[in-house]
Design a protein around this motif. Structure first.
Motif, PDB file in Angstrom:
ATOM      1  N   ARG A   1       0.830  -1.205   0.000  1.00 14.88           N
ATOM      2  CA  ARG A   1       0.000   0.000   0.000  1.00 14.88           C
ATOM      3  C   ARG A   1       0.864   1.254   0.000  1.00 14.88           C
TER       4      ARG A   1
ATOM      5  N   MET B   1       2.359   1.744  -3.421  1.00 18.17           N
ATOM      6  CA  MET B   1       1.378   2.282  -4.360  1.00 18.17           C
ATOM      7  C   MET B   1       1.153   3.768  -4.121  1.00 18.17           C
ATOM      8  N   ARG B   2       1.114   4.144  -2.870  1.00 17.33           N
ATOM      9  CA  ARG B   2       0.887   5.545  -2.534  1.00 17.33           C
ATOM     10  C   ARG B   2       2.004   6.413  -3.101  1.00 17.33           C
TER      11      ARG B   2
ATOM     12  N   ARG C   1       1.552  -0.425  -9.247  1.00 18.81           N
ATOM     13  CA  ARG C   1       0.205  -0.173  -9.734  1.00 18.81           C
ATOM     14  C   ARG C   1      -0.665  -1.396  -9.444  1.00 18.81           C
ATOM     15  N   SER C   2      -1.887  -1.128  -9.012  1.00 16.36           N
ATOM     16  CA  SER C   2      -2.812  -2.216  -8.727  1.00 16.36           C
ATOM     17  C   SER C   2      -4.214  -1.648  -8.647  1.00 16.36           C
ATOM     18  N   HIS C   3      -5.179  -2.493  -8.932  1.00 18.57           N
ATOM     19  CA  HIS C   3      -6.562  -2.081  -8.770  1.00 18.57           C
ATOM     20  C   HIS C   3      -6.884  -1.978  -7.280  1.00 18.57           C
ATOM     21  N   GLN C   4      -7.697  -1.001  -6.929  1.00 18.62           N
ATOM     22  CA  GLN C   4      -8.040  -0.776  -5.537  1.00 18.62           C
ATOM     23  C   GLN C   4      -8.623  -2.035  -4.900  1.00 18.62           C
ATOM     24  N   GLN C   5      -9.486  -2.741  -5.647  1.00 22.74           N
ATOM     25  CA  GLN C   5     -10.117  -3.937  -5.094  1.00 22.74           C
ATOM     26  C   GLN C   5      -9.081  -5.023  -4.802  1.00 22.74           C
TER      27      GLN C   5
ATOM     28  N   MET D   1      -5.932  -4.552  -4.098  1.00 19.08           N
ATOM     29  CA  MET D   1      -5.152  -4.146  -2.943  1.00 19.08           C
ATOM     30  C   MET D   1      -5.935  -4.371  -1.654  1.00 19.08           C
ATOM     31  N   ASP D   2      -7.215  -4.001  -1.679  1.00 18.83           N
ATOM     32  CA  ASP D   2      -8.039  -4.202  -0.489  1.00 18.83           C
ATOM     33  C   ASP D   2      -8.127  -5.677  -0.122  1.00 18.83           C
TER      34      ASP D   2
END
Length: 338
Positions: free
Chosen positions: A215, A218-219, A224-228, A230-231
């Motif tokens: 995380r 990415m910040r 790079r990754s889709h939010q879903q 990563m969650d």
């Protein structure tokens, strides 16, 4: 080891048998001595009071010529032994502690005493600075090199613990051998913290802080990754650590009886963030009087490979510390024959 409930708090017989209390002053460390007596009595352990003094400088005979009782290292040692014995004579104890005086390098002499006498716990005191707790050079040497657990007390909170925090690392994404070492050390940390909590009638908190590195990357635009996605990954990581923590807490059932566990009722805290910063924040938030933690990353190499997290935490805590090392730890300090 068994612990029994007396109606208000559990009592216990701990696993320490041969305790060494290190003092550097006969007149100014009464709280430290009282804490050591308290721990030794509760554990039904033998206690040695070790007055560890610095060597006299080469020109001491000139500088201190007006002090007739100090004309050599030997006379200093003899005078110190007499005063230490006189101090012990005034203690209100049923078991008189052994006494020892050394003149040299305090941390080195302490480690030699541990090696030769088989002490299984060293109790000492960190210095108090303008900003609170302060680890001196000798304290850091002991934390890094002493082969047995080291308990550094805070003078203001000795014998007055209300909150005990066990800092554990349940990240087992390493080799099988290192994972075994980590598990053993984590078990030792929570068991020792539970003993202290029972000893002091204090609350027990078990804390793990994990770093969700992706995380942060990415910040900063490094990944790079889709939010879903990563969650989902973060949720899985949290679930994994939560389950490992629960299994670790369950291991207390093998060491304490039901009444003791009923009194302890450990509170488990799982937090996300930088481990060193997070553990220090948790210690402050929980008003921890003592933090129990491991200080070695791995074994098998002579000396101490102190993890960055442990080093950072120890440097920033403002409370007492009980520092443990895993089975198989070898001190870098060689054992002398005499």
């Amino acid at each position: 080891m068994q612990a029994k409930n007396n109606g208000e708090a559990a009592t216990m017989i701990g696993h320490f048998n041969n305790i060494l209390c290190v003092i550097t002053s006969i007149s100014e460390q009464q709280a430290l001595v009282e804490q050591a007596l308290h721990v030794a009595e509760s554990h039904q352990a033998s206690l040695t009071l070790h007055l560890a003094l610095e060597s006299l400088p080469p020109n001491a005979s000139l500088v201190m010529a007006s002090f007739a009782y100090i004309d050599s290292q030997q006379s200093l040692k003899e005078e110190a032994q007499e005063r230490l014995s006189a101090m012990v004579d005034k203690l209100n104890v049923t078991e008189r502690p052994e006494t020892l005086v050394t003149v040299g390098k305090p941390y080195y002499d302490v480690i030699q005493q541990v090696m030769h006498a088989g002490h299984d716990l060293v109790i000492s005191q960190a210095r108090s600075g303008m900003s609170g707790f302060l680890l001196g050079a000798d304290a850091m040497h002991l934390l890094r090199k002493c082969p047995c657990p080291v308990w550094l007390i805070h003078e203001e909170t000795a014998r007055n613990y209300k909150s005990v925090m066990a800092a554990v690392d349940v990240n087992y994404h390493f080799t099988r051998e290192e994972n075994q070492t980590r598990w053993q050390l984590n078990e030792a940390v929570i068991a020792s913290a539970a003993e202290v909590a029972l000893l002091e009638n204090a609350r027990l908190h078990i804390v793990h802080v994990y770093d969700a590195a992706p995380r942060h990357m990415m910040r900063d635009g490094l990944m790079r990754s889709h939010q879903q996605q990563m969650d989902n990954a973060l949720a899985e990581l949290k679930k994994e650590r939560s389950e490992e923590l629960a299994e670790l807490v369950d291991s207390l059932q093998q060491k304490f009886d039901e009444k003791s566990l009923g009194y302890l009722q450990p509170e488990v805290h799982l937090a996300d963030g930088h481990p060193a910063e997070g553990l220090c924040r948790m210690a402050e938030s929980l008003k921890a009087d003592v933090v129990v933690m491991g200080t070695v990353a791995r074994v098998g190499v002579p000396g101490l490979l102190m993890g960055n997290t442990a080093e950072d935490v120890l440097s920033n805590l403002d409370c007492a510390v009980l520092a443990l090392k895993p089975d198989g730890f070898e001190s870098i300090v060689p054992k002398e024959n005499n």
